[in-house]
Structure formats: C-alpha cells, structure tokens
Scaffold this active site. Structure first.
Site, PDB file in Angstrom:
ATOM      1  N   SER A 114       0.793  -1.224   0.000  1.00  0.00           N
ATOM      2  CA  SER A 114       0.000   0.000   0.000  1.00  0.00           C
ATOM      3  C   SER A 114       0.826   1.275   0.000  1.00  0.00           C
ATOM      4  O   SER A 114       0.449   2.269  -0.615  1.00  0.00           O
ATOM      5  CB  SER A 114      -0.941   0.010   1.204  1.00  0.00           C
ATOM      6  OG  SER A 114      -1.713  -1.161   1.236  1.00  0.00           O
TER       7      SER A 114
ATOM      8  N   HIS B 150       0.534   4.589   4.392  1.00  0.00           N
ATOM      9  CA  HIS B 150      -0.176   5.262   3.304  1.00  0.00           C
ATOM     10  C   HIS B 150       0.283   6.709   3.151  1.00  0.00           C
ATOM     11  O   HIS B 150       0.564   7.166   2.035  1.00  0.00           O
ATOM     12  CB  HIS B 150      -1.680   5.218   3.576  1.00  0.00           C
ATOM     13  CG  HIS B 150      -2.264   3.848   3.472  1.00  0.00           C
ATOM     14  ND1 HIS B 150      -3.622   3.618   3.428  1.00  0.00           N
ATOM     15  CD2 HIS B 150      -1.690   2.625   3.402  1.00  0.00           C
ATOM     16  CE1 HIS B 150      -3.859   2.315   3.343  1.00  0.00           C
ATOM     17  NE2 HIS B 150      -2.690   1.703   3.325  1.00  0.00           N
TER      18      HIS B 150
END
Length: 294
Positions: A199, A245
C-alpha cells in the site's frame, strides 16, 4: 498496510493519440500537430514531437540515439510499457502463494519494529538489525482481498505511470515511496505491530499520477476523488497502517514532481537527486527510531 483499490482516471473530451487512439491526450506534436500520448512524446527544444516527425527530421532510417522517442520524464519508450508493472505484480503474487503454503513467512517478512516489546530484550525486528523487513514487507500479503485490491490498483495506476515515466524512473518512484511508507510506519507505529502490504508504494503511485496529470493539464478531479475515498478508508477502518499510506503518498508526490518537472538540461540530476533527498529523510527516520528502541 491495507489499501483500497482505485482506478486509473482518464481525461474526458480529449482527442486520442494518433498511434494509440484509445489514449486521450491534450498534447500535440509541435510540428504536425497530431495528438500524442505520454508514450509517444519526444522532448524537443519547444514542446514535444511525435516519433514520425523525429525520424523525418533526422533523415532516413532509425532516429539517432539522442533523438529516439522519450517519455515525458526522459525515459526510453519501450515495446512493452507495462513490463515492470507485470514483474512487480508477479513478485507480489509469488510471495502471497509462498505465505499461503507456509504461514510463518508472513511473520518473517512483515515490518516489525522490535519484538518482544520493552522491557524485554528485542530478539527480532528492524531495531535489532533486520532492516530487510522495510523492503520485504512491501511484497507480503496474507488475505486474498488485500492482495486483490493492491494488485488491481498497481495495474490501473502503475501501467500508465510506467509508460509515462519510463522503467527506471517508475521503479524509483515505486521503491522510494514504498520505503518511505515503511519508514514512517516504523517511526510512528507501535514497535510490536506487524504491518505488511504494497500500500505504501501504491499510494506513492497515486501521488505521482496526480502530479503527472497536473503536468499534462488533465482534469484532476477524478484522481483527487479516488484519493480522498482511499484516505477516508485509511483513517476510518481499523487495522490499516495510515502511516505507510501517508508516507508513501508524500514520497510519491515529491519524487513524481521531480520526475516530470525536471528541466531537460539537467533532468537526471534533478530527478534522482530528488529521490536521493527523500531516501535521506527515510534514513534519518530509521536511525531516529532505532535509537529510540535500543
């Protein structure tokens, strides 16, 4: 490092590239004025030219090496512009299959700061010298939905970005973003928390895609909407590493900007120098956190 799937936005009401009609573009060749996509753009003294005009301008036969088609970031145009994206997906899938066959691999590859936590003496983790976890965690997934979302996002975002930047620059953005996500998770998350997934790198592709679209004067609303949706999921769902993230997103924005806005006369210096500066920040975060845990 869970991450929700996103689609690769396209511009609307724009002509298609003369060589790739399915790819809409707002850029035209400065000589023949035919629409050209990022894969077909060749940097010229003013604007961009199409590959045909470059060859015609250089005489018969193949264009000289210095005038061969280049991407908007100066990379070499290749026959398969998604090759490295396919390889990255293949590596992730192979690691996922290996983890399904041997569950303990997830523990061995995931990002762990220090385990067991204080006051016990750490026996494993990045703080104990296992720095490889900052990289291996970028390719490790346990749940089918996790790798499914991430690989769809990698295909939709990574393919077009690889074509626009070129292979070397694309891989640079991917790995720098992934490492930045791992480093921020190491710095801010609980040292005993295990995180894994691609991610961080994928959020970096989000950031670089937004910068590229802005550079090409595309409509930014689709990519911004997708990014906002993903960020909402990031901060509203439990068990998601928001640190990875955000770290990946910021690194993708910075390195992506350096890739597509570098001046032609010192392009490589600015592009890789920007990436090196981001890696320097990553190294500082790792050193600081390791000092805190040891």
């Amino acid at each position: 490092m869970n991450q929700e799937a996103g689609t690769s936005p396209e511009a609307q009401n724009l002509p298609g590239c003369y060589r790739h009609p399915d790819r809409e573009t707002g850029i035209r060749c400065t000589r023949c004025e035919r629409p050209i996509c990022p894969e077909c753009m060749v940097s010229a003294s003013v604007g961009f030219q199409c590959p045909d005009c470059v060859r015609e301008g250089g005489g018969s036969g193949p264009a000289p090496a210095t005038a061969r088609p280049r991407t908007i970031a100066g990379g070499t145009v290749t026959a398969d512009p998604r090759l490295f994206t396919k390889i990255l997906i293949g590596i992730n899938v192979a690691v996922f299959i290996a983890i399904q066959a041997k569950a303990s691999l997830a523990t061995d590859l995931s990002l762990v700061g220090a385990w067991p936590p204080a006051p016990f003496q750490p026996t494993e983790g990045v703080a104990d010298g296992q720095y490889y976890r900052l990289v291996t965690s970028m390719f490790a997934h346990q749940e089918i939905w996790h790798i499914g979302f991430n690989m769809m996002s990698l295909w939709w975002l990574g393919g077009p970005l690889e074509a626009a930047l070129g292979r070397a620059r694309y891989l640079t953005v991917y790995f720098v973003s992934g490492l930045a996500g791992s480093a921020l998770a190491y710095l801010l998350a609980s040292p005993g928390t295990a995180t894994l997934g691609a991610s961080g790198a994928i959020f970096g592709l989000f950031g670089a895609t937004a910068v590229l679209m802005r550079r090409l004067n595309y409509d930014l609303r689709p990519i911004i909407a997708l990014l906002v949706i993903n960020l909402i999921f990031t901060f509203s769902w439990s068990g998601i590493s928001w640190q990875a993230h955000i770290g990946g997103l910021v690194a993708g924005l910075v390195t992506g900007y350096g890739m597509v806005h570098a001046p032609r006369e010192r392009r490589a210096l600015v592009q890789y120098g920007t990436s090196a500066l981001v890696l320097l920040v990553v190294a500082v975060m790792i050193v600081v956190r390791t000092a805190q845990l040891t």
